[in-house]
Motif scaffolding. Structure first.
Motif, PDB file in Angstrom:
ATOM      1  N   LYS A  74       0.799  -1.217   0.000  1.00 28.10           N
ATOM      2  CA  LYS A  74       0.000   0.000   0.000  1.00 28.10           C
ATOM      3  C   LYS A  74       0.841   1.280   0.000  1.00 28.10           C
ATOM      4  CE  LYS A  74      -4.198  -1.808   2.131  1.00 28.10           C
ATOM      5  NZ  LYS A  74      -5.165  -1.670   3.246  1.00 28.10           N
ATOM      6  N   LEU A  75       2.141   1.159  -0.183  1.00 28.08           N
ATOM      7  CA  LEU A  75       2.970   2.368  -0.160  1.00 28.08           C
ATOM      8  C   LEU A  75       3.047   2.972  -1.562  1.00 28.08           C
ATOM      9  CD1 LEU A  75       5.830   1.519   2.332  1.00 28.08           C
ATOM     10  CD2 LEU A  75       3.509   2.361   2.739  1.00 28.08           C
ATOM     11  N   TRP A  76       2.192   3.965  -1.771  1.00 23.89           N
ATOM     12  CA  TRP A  76       2.120   4.714  -3.023  1.00 23.89           C
ATOM     13  C   TRP A  76       2.063   6.194  -2.658  1.00 23.89           C
ATOM     14  CZ3 TRP A  76       0.387   2.423  -8.001  1.00 23.89           C
ATOM     15  CH2 TRP A  76       0.302   1.030  -7.956  1.00 23.89           C
ATOM     16  N   THR A  77       2.842   7.013  -3.353  1.00 24.94           N
ATOM     17  CA  THR A  77       2.768   8.455  -3.112  1.00 24.94           C
ATOM     18  C   THR A  77       1.437   8.996  -3.622  1.00 24.94           C
ATOM     19  OG1 THR A  77       3.714   9.038  -5.254  1.00 24.94           O
ATOM     20  CG2 THR A  77       5.251   8.700  -3.425  1.00 24.94           C
ATOM     21  N   VAL A  78       1.013  10.106  -3.068  1.00 28.62           N
ATOM     22  CA  VAL A  78      -0.182  10.791  -3.544  1.00 28.62           C
ATOM     23  C   VAL A  78       0.176  11.520  -4.829  1.00 28.62           C
ATOM     24  CG1 VAL A  78      -1.908  12.536  -3.011  1.00 28.62           C
ATOM     25  CG2 VAL A  78      -1.088  11.001  -1.213  1.00 28.62           C
ATOM     26  N   HIS A 236       8.877   6.135  11.267  1.00 27.04           N
ATOM     27  CA  HIS A 236       7.528   6.663  11.079  1.00 27.04           C
ATOM     28  C   HIS A 236       7.561   7.693   9.953  1.00 27.04           C
ATOM     29  CE1 HIS A 236       4.024   9.310  11.714  1.00 27.04           C
ATOM     30  NE2 HIS A 236       3.453   8.263  12.294  1.00 27.04           N
ATOM     31  N   ALA A 237       6.639   7.564   8.986  1.00 28.37           N
ATOM     32  CA  ALA A 237       6.580   8.492   7.855  1.00 28.37           C
ATOM     33  C   ALA A 237       5.146   8.939   7.635  1.00 28.37           C
ATOM     34  CB  ALA A 237       7.117   7.836   6.587  1.00 28.37           C
ATOM     35  N   THR A 238       4.974  10.221   7.271  1.00 31.51           N
ATOM     36  CA  THR A 238       3.670  10.794   6.941  1.00 31.51           C
ATOM     37  C   THR A 238       3.722  11.306   5.515  1.00 31.51           C
ATOM     38  OG1 THR A 238       3.388  11.491   9.232  1.00 31.51           O
ATOM     39  CG2 THR A 238       1.941  12.493   7.596  1.00 31.51           C
ATOM     40  N   TYR A 239       2.675  11.017   4.726  1.00 30.11           N
ATOM     41  CA  TYR A 239       2.657  11.461   3.335  1.00 30.11           C
ATOM     42  C   TYR A 239       2.510  12.977   3.241  1.00 30.11           C
ATOM     43  CZ  TYR A 239       2.688   6.803   1.361  1.00 30.11           C
ATOM     44  OH  TYR A 239       3.066   5.537   0.980  1.00 30.11           O
ATOM     45  N   GLY A 240       2.748  13.492   2.027  1.00 30.18           N
ATOM     46  CA  GLY A 240       2.763  14.937   1.783  1.00 30.18           C
ATOM     47  C   GLY A 240       1.389  15.578   1.833  1.00 30.18           C
ATOM     48  N   ARG A 241       1.290  16.791   1.310  1.00 30.26           N
ATOM     49  CA  ARG A 241       0.091  17.615   1.460  1.00 30.26           C
ATOM     50  C   ARG A 241      -0.773  17.546   0.203  1.00 30.26           C
ATOM     51  NH1 ARG A 241       1.115  21.065   5.751  1.00 30.26           N
ATOM     52  NH2 ARG A 241      -0.356  22.646   5.089  1.00 30.26           N
ATOM     53  N   ARG A 242      -2.063  17.704   0.396  1.00 28.88           N
ATOM     54  CA  ARG A 242      -3.010  17.746  -0.715  1.00 28.88           C
ATOM     55  C   ARG A 242      -3.944  18.932  -0.483  1.00 28.88           C
ATOM     56  NH1 ARG A 242      -5.045  13.609  -4.092  1.00 28.88           N
ATOM     57  NH2 ARG A 242      -4.164  12.007  -2.764  1.00 28.88           N
ATOM     58  N   MET A 243      -4.060  19.785  -1.515  1.00 27.85           N
ATOM     59  CA  MET A 243      -4.901  20.985  -1.446  1.00 27.85           C
ATOM     60  C   MET A 243      -4.533  21.828  -0.216  1.00 27.85           C
ATOM     61  SD  MET A 243      -8.581  19.490  -2.773  1.00 27.85           S
ATOM     62  CE  MET A 243      -9.218  21.131  -3.143  1.00 27.85           C
ATOM     63  N   GLY A 244      -3.215  21.878   0.046  1.00 23.29           N
ATOM     64  CA  GLY A 244      -2.715  22.714   1.120  1.00 23.29           C
ATOM     65  C   GLY A 244      -2.899  22.157   2.502  1.00 23.29           C
ATOM     66  N   LYS A 245      -3.401  20.931   2.616  1.00 20.98           N
ATOM     67  CA  LYS A 245      -3.657  20.342   3.930  1.00 20.98           C
ATOM     68  C   LYS A 245      -2.848  19.055   4.071  1.00 20.98           C
ATOM     69  CE  LYS A 245      -8.420  22.072   4.071  1.00 20.98           C
ATOM     70  NZ  LYS A 245      -9.852  21.689   4.172  1.00 20.98           N
ATOM     71  N   PRO A 246      -2.375  18.771   5.284  1.00 18.27           N
ATOM     72  CA  PRO A 246      -1.636  17.521   5.503  1.00 18.27           C
ATOM     73  C   PRO A 246      -2.525  16.316   5.199  1.00 18.27           C
ATOM     74  CG  PRO A 246      -1.389  19.009   7.367  1.00 18.27           C
ATOM     75  CD  PRO A 246      -2.456  19.594   6.503  1.00 18.27           C
ATOM     76  N   GLN A 247      -1.922  15.294   4.630  1.00 17.27           N
ATOM     77  CA  GLN A 247      -2.649  14.058   4.373  1.00 17.27           C
ATOM     78  C   GLN A 247      -2.533  13.131   5.574  1.00 17.27           C
ATOM     79  OE1 GLN A 247      -4.679  13.290   1.490  1.00 17.27           O
ATOM     80  NE2 GLN A 247      -4.440  15.460   1.832  1.00 17.27           N
ATOM     81  N   PRO A 248      -3.564  12.387   5.873  1.00 19.82           N
ATOM     82  CA  PRO A 248      -3.510  11.546   7.071  1.00 19.82           C
ATOM     83  C   PRO A 248      -2.660  10.287   6.905  1.00 19.82           C
ATOM     84  CG  PRO A 248      -5.600  11.243   5.943  1.00 19.82           C
ATOM     85  CD  PRO A 248      -4.895  12.367   5.242  1.00 19.82           C
ATOM     86  N   GLU A 249      -2.510   9.786   5.646  1.00 20.65           N
ATOM     87  CA  GLU A 249      -1.904   8.477   5.477  1.00 20.65           C
ATOM     88  C   GLU A 249      -0.410   8.486   5.789  1.00 20.65           C
ATOM     89  OE1 GLU A 249      -3.544  10.073   2.981  1.00 20.65           O
ATOM     90  OE2 GLU A 249      -4.905   8.728   1.925  1.00 20.65           O
ATOM     91  N   GLY A 250       0.106   7.314   6.137  1.00 24.52           N
ATOM     92  CA  GLY A 250       1.527   7.146   6.387  1.00 24.52           C
ATOM     93  C   GLY A 250       1.836   5.695   6.688  1.00 24.52           C
ATOM     94  N   TYR A 251       2.975   5.457   7.299  1.00 27.32           N
ATOM     95  CA  TYR A 251       3.348   4.094   7.667  1.00 27.32           C
ATOM     96  C   TYR A 251       4.388   4.144   8.781  1.00 27.32           C
ATOM     97  CZ  TYR A 251       7.186   5.074   4.336  1.00 27.32           C
ATOM     98  OH  TYR A 251       8.243   5.637   3.657  1.00 27.32           O
ATOM     99  N   LEU A 286       5.985  -3.964   9.777  1.00 28.23           N
ATOM    100  CA  LEU A 286       5.706  -2.742   9.027  1.00 28.23           C
ATOM    101  C   LEU A 286       4.205  -2.630   8.838  1.00 28.23           C
ATOM    102  CD1 LEU A 286       6.392  -0.342   7.091  1.00 28.23           C
ATOM    103  CD2 LEU A 286       6.720  -2.064   5.283  1.00 28.23           C
ATOM    104  N   GLU A 287       3.636  -1.460   9.136  1.00 33.45           N
ATOM    105  CA  GLU A 287       2.198  -1.253   9.004  1.00 33.45           C
ATOM    106  C   GLU A 287       1.908  -0.013   8.169  1.00 33.45           C
ATOM    107  OE1 GLU A 287       0.279  -3.039  13.137  1.00 33.45           O
ATOM    108  OE2 GLU A 287       0.636  -0.892  12.976  1.00 33.45           O
ATOM    109  N   TYR A 288       0.954  -0.140   7.266  1.00 34.52           N
ATOM    110  CA  TYR A 288       0.400   1.024   6.581  1.00 34.52           C
ATOM    111  C   TYR A 288      -0.617   1.666   7.511  1.00 34.52           C
ATOM    112  CZ  TYR A 288      -2.385   3.786   3.343  1.00 34.52           C
ATOM    113  OH  TYR A 288      -3.058   4.816   2.739  1.00 34.52           O
ATOM    114  N   LEU A 289      -0.657   3.001   7.526  1.00 30.71           N
ATOM    115  CA  LEU A 289      -1.533   3.733   8.433  1.00 30.71           C
ATOM    116  C   LEU A 289      -2.515   4.588   7.641  1.00 30.71           C
ATOM    117  CD1 LEU A 289       1.241   4.961  10.905  1.00 30.71           C
ATOM    118  CD2 LEU A 289      -0.390   3.092  11.317  1.00 30.71           C
TER     119      LEU A 289
END
Length: 823
Positions: A74-78, A236-251, A286-289
Motif C-alpha cells: 500500500k505504499l504509493w505516493t499521492v 515513522h513516515a507521513t505522506y505529503g500535502r493535498r490541497m494545502g492540507k496535511p494528508q492523514p496516510e503514512g506508515y 511494518l504497518e500502513y496507516l
C-alpha cells in the motif's frame, strides 16, 4: 489369429509395458526449489525477494554492508494536490460521434480531450496542469542497513532463495570462518525475520539502522522520524500535502533486535550498535496507516514481544503455509537438477540457447514463488509486484489493465492459487463504484468502465486520453474462468457475475449511442491497446476509432459467459433475453486482404503489424471463442495475423509482448512458434540474477510481467481445456522439452491433472486425472498418439476410441483415473 483375437493380448501387453515404464522411466522429478547466485549484486534489481503478500523485502546480500529494501503493497505516493474526478463528458462524446461519422477521428478525439481540459480547469483551477491527473507512484518504505566487521576478502560467496520456504540466505568465508545470514517475511505472523550468525566459536560487532530510501520528490513525504533506542529501531513516515492540507496516510515500522551472547544499544539516535554477539535476531513489523497521527508504537512493541525469540520457531508455521501453496503445482522439464547451478550460469547458458529445460523449469518455479509472495495480500500485483526501490518508477509502477495485470493472472486459476484469485477479486471489488462513476460521467452510460491504468489509492478515475471500454470485461474474464476451473459456484455468484453484469450493462447502454452499420452495433469510441491503425487521410490518424476487434471480442465473451453463468445458477431470466438480443447485433470480425483477423473491423482502417500488443487476437487468447474445432476459418485467420505480427518483429521487445505472443501461439497449437519465442527470451537477457524479469532485454526496467505470466504459458503449452474437453501437450516443442512431468494443475470443468508425464523419445505419455463429479470428457493430444488405455485393466471400459486422435474418457466421481498412452 485374427487381429480381433489379438486385441486382448495387445492390451494386456500395454498394461505390462505401463508397469515396466512406471518402474524404469517415471523417475523421481528433479525439481527447482532454490535460486542461488555466486556473485554479490551490482544493482538493486538483482536482489533476492521474499514476501507474504502484504510486506516484502529485497535482500541485496552484501557481506559487510548489507542493505535490505523493505516494501509494502500500500505504499504509493499521492499523485496530485487534489482528489481527481472523472469529468462529465457525455455531451462531448455525442458531438464527437457526429464528427467521427465523417471519418474525422482525430478531430473527434481532440474535441473530447480539449473539453476534458476545460472541465478539469474549472474543477481544480491552477492545480490542474495537464490533460490528465498524475497517477500515484509506488515506492519503497525504507532501507535496513547492517554493517559488520571486515575480516578480509569474502570467499565462497553464495546468496540463495529457498522457494519452498520463502527464505533468503547469504553465506561467505573470511579470516574468521563461515558467516551465515538468513531472512524471510512471515505469512503467519506478518513480520520480517532476520538472523545473523557468526562463525563457530566467534563473536562479532555490527551496527544496524533504518534509513530513508533515496530519491523521493518534494512533497512526497511530509515528515520522517527515525529512532534507535535500546534494543529497538522505529521508523515513522507521513505522506505529503493535498490541497494545502496535511494528508492523514503514512506508515511505521518497529524492529526488535535480540542479541545472543552480546548486547545492543542505540548510539546518538543514528544507529543501534551490537557488541560481541554470537547471534542476532531481528523481528520487524511494518504497518500502513490510514491515519499516521494514530500510530501506536507501544502496540507494535507488545505484538513483537509476544512472538517467540527463535528464528526456527518463527519459520516453521510460515514455511508450512508458504510451502503448501508453492508445491501445489510442480513442473519438471527433464533437465538435470538446478540445485547446484548458479543463476548466473543458468542465464549464461540461456544466452547461448542452451539448458532451456533447466532454465524454464526454474522460471516456472520462480513465477509461482513471486505470485505466492507478492499477490496474496489486499491488492493485486502491480507492474513490479510487491517490490521496488524507486520513488519515480517507470509508468509509476502502477496497474495497467490492457495486458500487464491481465497476464499476471494468466496461470493463477490453472495453477491452483485460490489465494491469489481471491486477492484479485477483492481488488476489483474495491474499485467497482469508481468504475461505475466513470461510465456515468464519461459516457452517460450504465455499468462500469476502467481506464487503461491506475494507482490504488486515488487512481481509479478515467480520463479520455484512452477511451478503453474493454477493461472491465477483460478483468472479469479471469473471475469467470476461475469458477469454470474449480466449479466454485459461490465465487461465480459473488464475484464473477457481478463484474460481468457491470460490463454487460455498460455495453447495453453504450452501444446504442452510435448509429449502426449494416444493422450491427458500432463500438465508438474504441481502441486497440496501444496501437494505431493505418488510415486516410493520414492527418486524421488517432488510436480512438470505431470497432477495435478486441473490444468486440471482449463484449461477445462478456455476454456469452454471463448468460452461461446465469443459466447455470438459474437466475436473471429476463436479463438473459436482453443480453442475447445485444449479442446477436454485435459486428462480425473483419478479415483483411492478407487473410488475417483485422485489428479494426471497420471500413477504412488498416492493420499496423509492427506492435507488441496482440489484443485483436483476444478470441484465441485469453478468450476461448476461436479454436480449431469450434471456428476453424477464424482460427486460420488468427494464425495468419500472428504470423504477420512475428514477421514485423513484435514491436519494442517488451517482455509482456513476448509472453502475450507465446500464449497466443500456444492456443494456436504452434509449438514451433512457442519454441522460437522461448528461445528469443532466453537469448536476450530479460533476467536479473534473482531470475526475476525486466521489461526489456538488458535487463532494463525492473518489471515482473514475464515472471508472473511464465507459469501460465508453460501450463498452457502442456494442458489446454474446456469443460468436457482436455488437450494434452497441445503446444509442446518436443525437441526442446522431450520429457518431463507436471503435477497438480487444473483443467476446466473441475478436473485436477494429478500427473502428466511424457517422454517423446520413448514414445509414451502417462496422465492421471481426478474429478469430484462423474463426467465424460473428450481427450486429444498435440502429438499424434495412437493408443490410450486405462492402466488398471478393471477400468478399461473408461476409455473409448472415437476417431483418429480422439478418445472419450469416463471419469468416476472422487477417484483418480490413470491412463497410459503410446505413439
Amino acid at each position: 489369429m485374427t487381429s480381433k483375437a489379438l486385441l486382448p493380448i495387445f492390451i494386456a501387453l500395454l498394461s505390462i509395458s505401463s508397469a515396466v515404464h512406471s518402474a524404469d522411466h517415471f523417475e523421481a522429478p528433479t525439481l527447482t526449489t532454490k535460486v542461488a547466485a555466486t556473485t554479490p549484486p551490482l544493482r538493486w534489481e538483482d536482489a533476492m525477494l521474499s514476501g507474504n503478500g502484504t510486506t516484502g523485502i529485497m535482500v541485496l546480500g552484501l557481506p559487510v554492508q548489507e542493505r535490505i529494501i523493505v516494501n509494502h503493497e500500500k505504499l504509493w505516493t499521492v499523485g496530485n494536490d487534489y482528489r481527481p474526478e472523472t469529468p462529465d463528458l457525455g455531451e462531448a462524446w455525442k458531438e464527437a460521434r457526429e464528427i467521427a461519422l465523417e471519418g474525422r477521428y482525430l478531430d473527434a478525439d481532440l474535441l473530447v480531450a480539449e473539453e476534458a481540459v476545460r472541465k478539469n480547469q474549472a474543477m481544480y483551477g491552477d492545480q490542474f496542469t495537464g490533460r490528465r491527473p498524475a497517477y500515484d507512484r509506488t515506492h519503497p518504505a525504507f532501507h535496513l542497513e547492517i554493517i559488520t566487521e571486515n575480516n578480509g576478502t569474502p570467499l565462497e560467496y553464495r546468496r540463495e532463495t529457498n522457494l519452498e520456504t520463502g527464505e533468503i540466505s547469504v553465506t561467505w568465508q573470511d579470516n574468521k570462518g563461515a558467516w551465515f545470514r538468513r531472512a524471510f517475511v512471515s505469512r503467519t505472523d506478518d513480520v520480517i525475520v532476520i538472523e545473523l550468525l557468526a562463525p563457530a566459536g566467534e563473536e562479532f560487532d555490527a551496527s544496524i539502522r533504518l534509513v530513508e530510501a533515496p530519491g523521493k520528490l518534494d512533497g512526497d513525504i511530509a515528515g520522517i522520524d527515525i529512532d534507535h533506542t535500546g534494543s529497538e529501531v522505529y521508523y515513522h513516515a507521513t505522506y505529503g500535502r493535498r490541497m494545502g492540507k496535511p494528508q492523514p496516510e503514512g506508515y511505521h515500522a518497529l524492529a526488535r533486535v535480540l542479541t545472543f551472547g552480546g548486547s545492543a544499544s542505540g548510539v546518538a539516535d543514528q544507529r543501534l550498535d551490537v557488541k560481541t554477539a554470537e547471534r542476532v535476531l531481528i523481528i520487524m513489523r511494518l504497518e500502513y496507516l490510514d491515519d499516521a497521527g494514530k500510530a501506536d508504537r507501544a502496540a507494535l512493541r507488545k505484538q513483537l514481544a509476544s512472538l517467540p525469540a527463535s528464528y526456527d520457531e518463527l519459520l516453521a508455521p510460515h514455511a508450512a503455509a508458504h510451502g503448501e501453496m508453492f508445491r501445489r503445482v510442480t513442473l519438471d522439464l527433464g533437465g538435470p537438477t538446478t540445485s547446484t547451478v548458479s543463476s548466473e550460469q543458468l542465464i549464461a547458458a540461456g544466452l547461448r540457447g542452451e539448458s532451456l529445460p533447466e532454465l524454464f523449469e526454474a522460471l516456472h518455479a520462480v513465477g509461482r514463488y513471486a505470485l505466492t509472495c507478492g499477490a496474496t495480500g489486499e491488492l493485486a500485483p502491480s507492474l513490479m509486484g510487491l517490490w521496488g526501490n524507486e520513488w519515480t518508477p517507470p509508468w509509476d509502477g502502477r496497474y495497467t489493465f490492457d495486458a500487464n495485470l491481465n497476464l499476471a493472472m494468466a496461470g493463477v486459476a490453472q495453477g491452483n492459487l485460490p489465494e491469489v484469485m481471491h486477492t484479485y477479486a477483492s481488488f476489483l471489488q474495491r474499485y467497482r463504484q469508481d468504475w461505475r462513476d466513470n461510465a456515468r460521467r464519461l459516457y452517460g452510460a450504465e455499468g462500469a468502465v476502467t481506464d487503461l491504468c491506475q494507482g490504488w489509492r486515488h487512481g481509479a478515475v478515467l480520463m479520455p486520453a484512452f477511451a478503453w471500454t474493454g477493461g472491465v470485461g477483460w478483468l472479469a474474464s479471469y473471475l469467470y474462468d476461475y469458477a469454470v476451473y474449480t466449479g466454485d459456484e459461490k465465487f461465480l455468484r459473488e464475484h464473477a457475475i457481478p463484474m460481468l453484469k457491470d460490463a454487460a450493462e455498460f455495453y447495453a447502454s453504450f452501444l446504442p449511442m452510435h448509429p449502426e452499420l449494416n444493422d450491427r452495433h458500432v463500438f465508438y469510441p474504441s481502441i486497440s491497446p496501444e496501437n494505431v491503425p493505418v488510415m486516410e487521410p493520414v492527418e486524421q490518424t488517432t488510436n480512438v476509432v470505431p470497432n477495435a476487434t478486441s473490444e468486440i471480442a471482449i463484449c461477445r465473451e462478456v455476454l456469452t459467459t454471463l448468460i452461461a453463468a446465469c443459466r447455470k445458477l438459474d437466475i436473471e431470466s429476463e436479463n438473459i433475453k436482453r443480453w442475447e438480443a445485444l449479442l446477436a447485433r454485435l459486428p462480425d470480425y473483419g478479415i483483411n486482404s492478407d487473410g488475417a483477423i483485422a485489428e479494426w473491423s471497420y471500413p477504412g482502417l488498416g492493420d499496423r503489424y509492427h506492435h507488441r500488443h496482440l489484443s485483436h487476437l483476444y478470441p484465441v487468447y485469453p478468450g476461448r471463442e476461436v479454436s480449431p474445432q469450434r471456428k476453424p476459418e477464424l482460427f486460420e485467420a488468427a494464425r495468419i495475423a500472428m504470423q504477420k505480427r512475428i514477421e514485423a518483429g513484435l514491436g519494442n521487445k517488451s517482455a509482456h509482448g513476448q509472453m502475450h505472443a507465446a500464449l497466443v501461439a500456444a492456443r494456436l497449437r504452434d509449438a514451433e512458434l512457442v519454441k522460437q519465442i522461448l528461445n528469443y527470451f532466453a537469448r536476450n537477457r530479460y533476467l536479473n540474477s534473482s531470475l526475476m524479469t525486466g521489461h526489456n532485454p538488458g535487463p532494463k526496467i525492473y518489471n515482473l510481467d514475464a515472471t508472473f505470466s511464465l507459469p501460465g504459458l508453460l501450463m498452457e503449452m502442456l494442458v489446454q481445456s474446456d469443460p468436457g474437453e482436455i488437450e494434452l501437450l497441445a503446444a509442446l516443442p518436443q525437441d526442446v522439452f522431450p520429457k518431463g512431468r507436471i503435477r497438480g494443475c487444473l483443467a476446466r470443468g473441475g478436473i485436477t491433472v494429478e500427473e502428466l508425464n511424457w517422454n517423446t523419445l520413448m514414445g509414451w505419455v502417462k496422465v492421471t486425472l481426478h474429478s469430484e463429479e462423474a463426467q465424460e470428457i473428450s481427450l486429444r493430444f498435440g502429438h499424434h498418439l495412437r493408443f490410450v488405455d486405462a492402466v488398471d485393466p478393471a477400468r478399461k471400459d473408461a476409455v473409448t476410441t472415437v476417431g483418429r486422435g480422439l478418445w472419450k474418457i469416463d471419469l468416476p466421481a472422487g477417484e483418480s483415473l490413470e491412463l497410459y498412452c503410446r505413439y
